[in-house]
Design a protein around this motif. Structure first.
Motif, PDB file in Angstrom:
ATOM      1  N   ALA A 148      50.137  52.150  41.452  1.00  0.00           N
ATOM      2  CA  ALA A 148      51.034  51.636  40.534  1.00  0.00           C
ATOM      3  C   ALA A 148      52.389  51.944  40.489  1.00  0.00           C
ATOM      4  O   ALA A 148      53.447  51.060  40.291  1.00  0.00           O
ATOM      5  N   GLY A 149      52.679  53.192  40.912  1.00  0.00           N
ATOM      6  CA  GLY A 149      54.256  53.709  41.025  1.00  0.00           C
ATOM      7  C   GLY A 149      54.968  53.071  42.131  1.00  0.00           C
ATOM      8  O   GLY A 149      56.247  52.650  41.946  1.00  0.00           O
ATOM      9  N   THR A 150      54.188  52.912  43.111  1.00  0.00           N
ATOM     10  CA  THR A 150      54.894  52.241  44.347  1.00  0.00           C
ATOM     11  C   THR A 150      55.117  50.602  44.064  1.00  0.00           C
ATOM     12  O   THR A 150      56.331  50.096  44.150  1.00  0.00           O
ATOM     13  N   GLY A 151      54.202  50.016  43.217  1.00  0.00           N
ATOM     14  CA  GLY A 151      54.406  48.725  42.962  1.00  0.00           C
ATOM     15  C   GLY A 151      55.646  48.455  41.991  1.00  0.00           C
ATOM     16  O   GLY A 151      56.465  47.697  42.231  1.00  0.00           O
ATOM     17  N   ALA A 152      55.658  49.209  41.014  1.00  0.00           N
ATOM     18  CA  ALA A 152      56.631  49.279  39.825  1.00  0.00           C
ATOM     19  C   ALA A 152      58.100  49.706  40.529  1.00  0.00           C
ATOM     20  O   ALA A 152      59.093  48.940  40.179  1.00  0.00           O
ATOM     21  N   LEU A 153      58.144  50.447  41.596  1.00  0.00           N
ATOM     22  CA  LEU A 153      59.477  50.835  42.264  1.00  0.00           C
ATOM     23  C   LEU A 153      59.934  49.492  43.043  1.00  0.00           C
ATOM     24  O   LEU A 153      61.275  49.168  42.946  1.00  0.00           O
ATOM     25  N   LEU A 154      58.842  49.032  43.718  1.00  0.00           N
ATOM     26  CA  LEU A 154      59.429  47.863  44.532  1.00  0.00           C
ATOM     27  C   LEU A 154      59.790  46.539  43.688  1.00  0.00           C
ATOM     28  O   LEU A 154      60.756  45.981  43.994  1.00  0.00           O
ATOM     29  N   LEU A 155      59.350  46.319  42.746  1.00  0.00           N
ATOM     30  CA  LEU A 155      59.289  45.281  41.585  1.00  0.00           C
ATOM     31  C   LEU A 155      60.796  45.611  40.952  1.00  0.00           C
ATOM     32  O   LEU A 155      61.548  44.531  41.143  1.00  0.00           O
ATOM     33  N   PHE A 156      60.903  46.837  40.583  1.00  0.00           N
ATOM     34  CA  PHE A 156      62.344  47.092  39.998  1.00  0.00           C
ATOM     35  C   PHE A 156      63.384  47.074  41.010  1.00  0.00           C
ATOM     36  O   PHE A 156      64.716  46.294  40.644  1.00  0.00           O
ATOM     37  N   GLY A 157      63.182  47.329  42.121  1.00  0.00           N
ATOM     38  CA  GLY A 157      64.416  47.362  43.126  1.00  0.00           C
ATOM     39  C   GLY A 157      64.417  45.802  43.542  1.00  0.00           C
ATOM     40  O   GLY A 157      65.769  45.487  43.678  1.00  0.00           O
ATOM     41  N   ALA A 158      63.620  44.981  43.542  1.00  0.00           N
ATOM     42  CA  ALA A 158      63.850  43.847  43.934  1.00  0.00           C
ATOM     43  C   ALA A 158      64.379  42.793  42.940  1.00  0.00           C
ATOM     44  O   ALA A 158      65.186  41.949  43.275  1.00  0.00           O
ATOM     45  N   VAL A 159      63.945  43.274  41.857  1.00  0.00           N
ATOM     46  CA  VAL A 159      64.851  42.327  40.777  1.00  0.00           C
ATOM     47  C   VAL A 159      66.394  42.961  40.613  1.00  0.00           C
ATOM     48  O   VAL A 159      66.967  41.854  40.632  1.00  0.00           O
ATOM     49  N   GLN A 160      66.447  44.021  40.535  1.00  0.00           N
ATOM     50  CA  GLN A 160      67.866  44.225  40.554  1.00  0.00           C
ATOM     51  C   GLN A 160      68.838  43.945  41.696  1.00  0.00           C
ATOM     52  O   GLN A 160      70.006  43.568  41.723  1.00  0.00           O
TER      53      GLN A 160
END
Length: 297
Positions: free
Chosen positions: A105-117
């Protein structure tokens, strides 16, 4: 998750609220956005539901809740919809679900947030915006964190899952760019979820041979759609009426951290040194970029 660049369109004038209520609304919204990752991960890891069914049920539940809320607000729901934004919303939701087959979960959220920004900053540069030296350092730091997180190694996530989550983040960045011009973000979000339903139905039809579900998986999908997506956005837009843009952008940095802590405490996911270092690089780099940009704006 709403991006920092969609904040100005959402900060409509509203009735002032107390600091305590504002803090409560903001905290609930961040918990809701983190809850999306946790619910999706646990559903695909511990139940029989498949990603296509999870995606369709999530979109349906969110669309239903937001439609009812808009109907209560206006007496007649306004779509505020954009088919391109709805498609981007669907791509985000589908890639998000399939990515969490193999991501913590944490890795996914980090990748998602980084890709969005990162994708939205890239669009700003393509549109002619100029960054200061500190912001360029932030971009380089965030990209280094993303690369370091997915490089092969014992603690690296599955490459296909990581790429799917990066695609989900880019899709959400596109959605945010399409939606940031909306006069009424709540109505636009409701309309876009409604228009995403045909895409979700097509995915379920295409993947019907692999369809499966059980009671727990259905409950998690409906909670993700109705509560952490539908009500999550309603709460967030209520908070945005009072939050400064810089504060709203900065507080969103907490979502990957909340998700990571939730994954460790609730799902027994490990905290690796790779994840910790990558998180510091990605979130620190993004902070250098968005805070300076919003102060300038």
């Amino acid at each position: 998750m709403p991006s920092s660049q969609s904040l100005h369109s959402a900060t409509a004038a509203g009735t002032p609220v107390s600091r305590a209520r504002l803090a409560t609304l903001t905290a609930l919204a961040m918990l809701a956005f983190a809850g999306n990752s946790l619910l999706c991960r646990v559903a695909l890891k511990a139940t029989a539901i498949d990603p296509a069914t999870f995606t369709s049920m999530r979109i349906f539940a969110a669309a239903a809740v937001l439609w009812l809320i808009q109907r209560g607000r206006t007496g007649q729901p306004r779509s505020g919809a954009d088919w391109y934004a709805a498609l981007a919303l669907f791509v985000y939701a589908a890639a998000f679900s399939y990515a969490y087959i193999g991501l913590p979960a944490g890795t996914g959220a980090l990748l998602l947030f980084g890709a969005v920004q990162t994708s939205m900053t890239g669009y700003a540069l393509w549109s002619g915006e100029r960054l200061h030296a500190r912001q360029w350092c932030g971009v380089a730091l965030a990209l280094a964190g993303l690369v370091g997180l997915v490089l092969p190694g014992l603690a690296a996530p599955l490459l296909l899952s990581a790429l799917l989550m990066l695609a989900a983040g880019i899709a959400w960045g596109v959605y945010s760019l399409r939606a940031k011009r909306a006069i009424d973000p709540g109505a636009a979000t409701a309309g876009n979820f409604l228009r995403a339903l045909p895409f979700a139905a097509a995915l379920s039809l295409l993947m019907h041979a692999h369809a499966s579900a059980d009671r727990a998986g259905v409950v998690y999908a409906l909670l993700s759609g109705a509560i952490t997506s539908g009500f999550g956005y309603v709460i967030w837009y209520a908070a945005l009426k009072e939050l400064k843009a810089s504060s709203a952008a900065t507080v969103q940095l907490s979502v990957p951290l909340i998700t990571g802590l939730g994954g460790i405490t609730l799902l027994n996911e490990p905290l690796t040194s790779r994840l910790a270092v990558s998180a510091a690089a990605i979130l620190g780099g993004i902070a250098l970029v968005i805070v300076r940009r919003l102060k300038a704006a």
